[in-house]
Design a protein around this motif. Structure first.
Motif, PDB file in Angstrom:
ATOM      1  N   ALA A 201      15.486  38.608 -38.701  1.00 65.93           N
ATOM      2  CA  ALA A 201      14.408  38.349 -37.743  1.00 65.93           C
ATOM      3  C   ALA A 201      14.175  36.847 -37.712  1.00 65.93           C
ATOM      4  N   VAL A 202      14.114  36.291 -36.508  1.00 68.84           N
ATOM      5  CA  VAL A 202      13.960  34.846 -36.334  1.00 68.84           C
ATOM      6  C   VAL A 202      12.646  34.590 -35.595  1.00 68.84           C
ATOM      7  N   THR A 203      11.785  33.793 -36.192  1.00 67.95           N
ATOM      8  CA  THR A 203      10.513  33.433 -35.567  1.00 67.95           C
ATOM      9  C   THR A 203      10.551  31.968 -35.136  1.00 67.95           C
ATOM     10  N   GLU A 217       1.479  20.052 -22.269  1.00 66.77           N
ATOM     11  CA  GLU A 217       0.902  19.921 -23.613  1.00 66.77           C
ATOM     12  C   GLU A 217       1.483  20.949 -24.595  1.00 66.77           C
ATOM     13  N   GLY A 218       2.187  21.917 -24.075  1.00 67.94           N
ATOM     14  CA  GLY A 218       2.690  22.997 -24.936  1.00 67.94           C
ATOM     15  C   GLY A 218       4.133  22.816 -25.362  1.00 67.94           C
ATOM     16  N   VAL A 219       4.530  23.576 -26.378  1.00 69.80           N
ATOM     17  CA  VAL A 219       5.931  23.721 -26.797  1.00 69.80           C
ATOM     18  C   VAL A 219       6.235  25.213 -26.711  1.00 69.80           C
ATOM     19  N   ASN A 220       7.085  25.586 -25.786  1.00 65.07           N
ATOM     20  CA  ASN A 220       7.222  26.989 -25.389  1.00 65.07           C
ATOM     21  C   ASN A 220       8.203  27.738 -26.302  1.00 65.07           C
ATOM     22  N   ALA A 221       7.646  28.598 -27.173  1.00 68.84           N
ATOM     23  CA  ALA A 221       8.482  29.369 -28.097  1.00 68.84           C
ATOM     24  C   ALA A 221       9.261  30.464 -27.371  1.00 68.84           C
ATOM     25  N   LEU A 222       8.777  30.906 -26.205  1.00 69.26           N
ATOM     26  CA  LEU A 222       9.536  31.891 -25.430  1.00 69.26           C
ATOM     27  C   LEU A 222      10.799  31.262 -24.849  1.00 69.26           C
ATOM     28  N   ASP A 223      10.720  29.993 -24.488  1.00 70.78           N
ATOM     29  CA  ASP A 223      11.927  29.310 -24.026  1.00 70.78           C
ATOM     30  C   ASP A 223      12.996  29.294 -25.116  1.00 70.78           C
ATOM     31  N   ALA A 224      12.578  29.165 -26.362  1.00 66.79           N
ATOM     32  CA  ALA A 224      13.531  29.181 -27.469  1.00 66.79           C
ATOM     33  C   ALA A 224      14.213  30.538 -27.570  1.00 66.79           C
ATOM     34  N   VAL A 225      13.453  31.604 -27.354  1.00 63.43           N
ATOM     35  CA  VAL A 225      14.039  32.945 -27.359  1.00 63.43           C
ATOM     36  C   VAL A 225      15.076  33.074 -26.247  1.00 63.43           C
ATOM     37  N   ALA A 261       3.133  30.333 -28.319  1.00 60.02           N
ATOM     38  CA  ALA A 261       3.252  29.459 -29.489  1.00 60.02           C
ATOM     39  C   ALA A 261       4.101  30.069 -30.591  1.00 60.02           C
ATOM     40  N   SER A 262       4.310  31.386 -30.544  1.00 60.98           N
ATOM     41  CA  SER A 262       5.102  32.035 -31.597  1.00 60.98           C
ATOM     42  C   SER A 262       5.801  33.255 -31.013  1.00 60.98           C
ATOM     43  N   THR A 263       7.097  33.337 -31.237  1.00 64.70           N
ATOM     44  CA  THR A 263       7.894  34.468 -30.749  1.00 64.70           C
ATOM     45  C   THR A 263       8.863  34.892 -31.849  1.00 64.70           C
ATOM     46  N   THR A 264       9.279  36.151 -31.776  1.00 67.02           N
ATOM     47  CA  THR A 264      10.190  36.672 -32.797  1.00 67.02           C
ATOM     48  C   THR A 264      11.255  37.541 -32.157  1.00 67.02           C
ATOM     49  N   THR A 298      10.109  24.942 -34.154  1.00 68.92           N
ATOM     50  CA  THR A 298      10.643  25.172 -35.494  1.00 68.92           C
ATOM     51  C   THR A 298      11.040  26.641 -35.584  1.00 68.92           C
ATOM     52  N   LEU A 299      11.857  26.976 -36.590  1.00 64.82           N
ATOM     53  CA  LEU A 299      12.269  28.367 -36.731  1.00 64.82           C
ATOM     54  C   LEU A 299      12.254  28.784 -38.186  1.00 64.82           C
ATOM     55  N   GLU A 300      12.109  30.090 -38.371  1.00 64.39           N
ATOM     56  CA  GLU A 300      12.068  30.673 -39.712  1.00 64.39           C
ATOM     57  C   GLU A 300      12.872  31.967 -39.699  1.00 64.39           C
ATOM     58  N   TYR A 301      13.686  32.189 -40.752  1.00 58.63           N
ATOM     59  CA  TYR A 301      14.512  33.385 -40.866  1.00 58.63           C
ATOM     60  C   TYR A 301      13.903  34.351 -41.877  1.00 58.63           C
ATOM     61  N   LYS A 302      13.945  35.643 -41.531  1.00 62.12           N
ATOM     62  CA  LYS A 302      13.581  36.698 -42.473  1.00 62.12           C
ATOM     63  C   LYS A 302      14.723  37.703 -42.510  1.00 62.12           C
TER      64      LYS A 302
END
Length: 422
Positions: A201-203, A217-225, A261-264, A298-302
């Motif tokens: 799982a990647v957040t 003003e934002g950093v789009n976490a959905l764009d990263a997905v 702001a946060s997606t997984t 940024t990203l985090e792995y689980k």
């Protein structure tokens, strides 16, 4: 020790299955009609253990919540001292929303049936280890293995020592009869079918902002997905046909007018062996990292427990095929059982096969859908599915008895395991 006669083994195995058929049918329906998710299989655990509580006078010992796992159990029959040990693995977890859509109720039933048939047959053929010159010592275990669908219950059991000094481990798995294919009962294409599997799982974490008034003003976490999904989709063209990458978006944001702001996302990465899985996984991780860098997240792995591929044990596979055919069942050792023949599935039984000689046979039931569909759930609860699980239980029991009682065969099984493990 007098060598076992196959006809005598088959006769006694069938008698044992006839003797316990009603109880096996009852336990099968209890598991199927009360589906439970990984590590929550309390009813299945209790019902199976209760069955063997009623058989304690027959020499069965019951250990609940075995190896520190609440829904695991270990039921043991031992005669004499020393000798070989075999294990039958019983799975009984289900899938969210669709119940036993992979037929784990039938896996549990077939392993329970094999365990009983093996014990009954060995008691009949070698009844007294103290006075007979032909007697042997042996141990047969039924191991309750929770959380195959998620959580890697067998990995926890391996770490707990459940497979220490075990000479062989057995189970069979149901599959659908495919359209246009011959209606085989079973196949010993057991051990070369299953892929090694990494699960992650990647957040992605960005920065919220008003999506209309101040999106800059934002950093789009959905764009990263989206970027990661596109990267991986392009990667798929450049990987081997035996390799699989597939995932889902677990969380894509809260509201359209808020920059997420946060997606997984969760992905499964599969390859034919543990040796080829590592390099493929590295390529997938670069897709995630590129997406994070491009969007400023940024990203985090689980990571979930990784499943290994299955190691073939040819002596067990071939003996199972011969036993099934001798009992009159339509069974093959098909192309998928040879090295290089693979399906798209993965199992924590693969990890067991790296510890001890393992058997993961397949049997086929009539359903209107493939595994992991509601239609397969219905087929897994059918009387025909139950009867087919018993037929395959007979085959496993015959081979299990041979591992316990035939020194030459047990040696061949061990030699094949050691050579493939290298």
């Amino acid at each position: 020790m007098v060598k076992m006669k196959q006809a005598d083994v088959i006769e006694n195995v069938r008698k044992a299955l006839d003797k316990y058929e009603a109880r096996l049918s009852e336990i099968n329906q209890k598991i199927w009609s009360n589906p439970e998710l990984a590590f929550e299989e309390y009813n299945a655990h209790d019902n199976i253990c209760a069955l063997f509580d009623t058989l304690s006078s027959e020499g069965y010992t019951v250990k609940r919540s075995a190896y520190g796992i609440k829904t695991a159990f270990e039921i043991t029959y031992t005669l004499g001292k020393g000798g070989r040990t075999i294990v039958y693995n019983a799975e009984y977890d289900s899938l969210p929303g669709i119940g036993h859509a992979c037929g784990h109720n039938l896996i549990a039933t077939s392993s329970i049936a094999s365990f009983l048939a093996t014990c009954e047959t060995m008691k009949t053929l070698y009844p007294d280890t103290n006075s007979s010159p032909d007697s042997i010592g042996y141990t047969v275990r039924l191991l309750g293995t929770p959380a195959e669908e998620g959580g890697g219950g067998k990995l926890l059991l391996i770490n707990g020592g459940a497979y220490k000094n075990v000479d062989a481990a057995f189970m069979v798995h149901p599959f659908p009869v495919l359209s246009g294919a011959p209606d085989l009962l079973s196949s010993s294409s057991c051990s070369g079918m299953y892929l090694a599997n990494n699960k992650v799982a990647v957040t992605f974490t960005g920065k919220p902002a008003h999506a209309s008034a101040a999106p800059w003003e934002g950093v789009n976490a959905l764009d990263a997905v989206v970027a990661a999904y596109v990267n991986i989709s392009m990667l798929r063209q450049q990987i081997l046909p035996t390799q699989k990458i597939h995932g889902v978006v677990l969380r894509g944001g809260e509201r359209p007018n808020v920059i997420p702001a946060s997606t997984t996302v969760e992905y499964y990465i599969r390859s034919e062996t543990v040796g080829t899985l590592g390099p493929l996984t590295e390529r997938v991780l670069r897709c995630f990292e590129a997406a994070a860098q491009a969007t400023g997240c940024t990203l985090e792995y689980k990571w979930e427990p990784a499943y290994k591929d299955m190691l073939i044990n040819r002596p067990i596979c071939e003996d199972y095929m011969h036993a099934m055919n001798e009992m009159g069942y339509i069974t093959i050792y098909d192309a998928a059982g040879q090295e290089g023949g693979l399906s798209g599935g993965s199992t924590d039984m693969g990890n067991v096969s790296y510890e001890v000689p393992g058997f993961h046979g397949g049997f086929y039931i009539q359903t209107d859908g493939v595994n992991h569909t509601p239609q397969f759930t219905a087929g897994a609860g059918s009387e025909e599915g139950f009867q087919r699980s018993l037929a395959c239980a007979a085959g496993m029991a015959v081979v299990g008895c041979r591992v316990l009682g035939d020194d030459g065969f047990a040696g061949a099984v061990r030699d094949d395991f050691e050579s493939r493990k290298k």
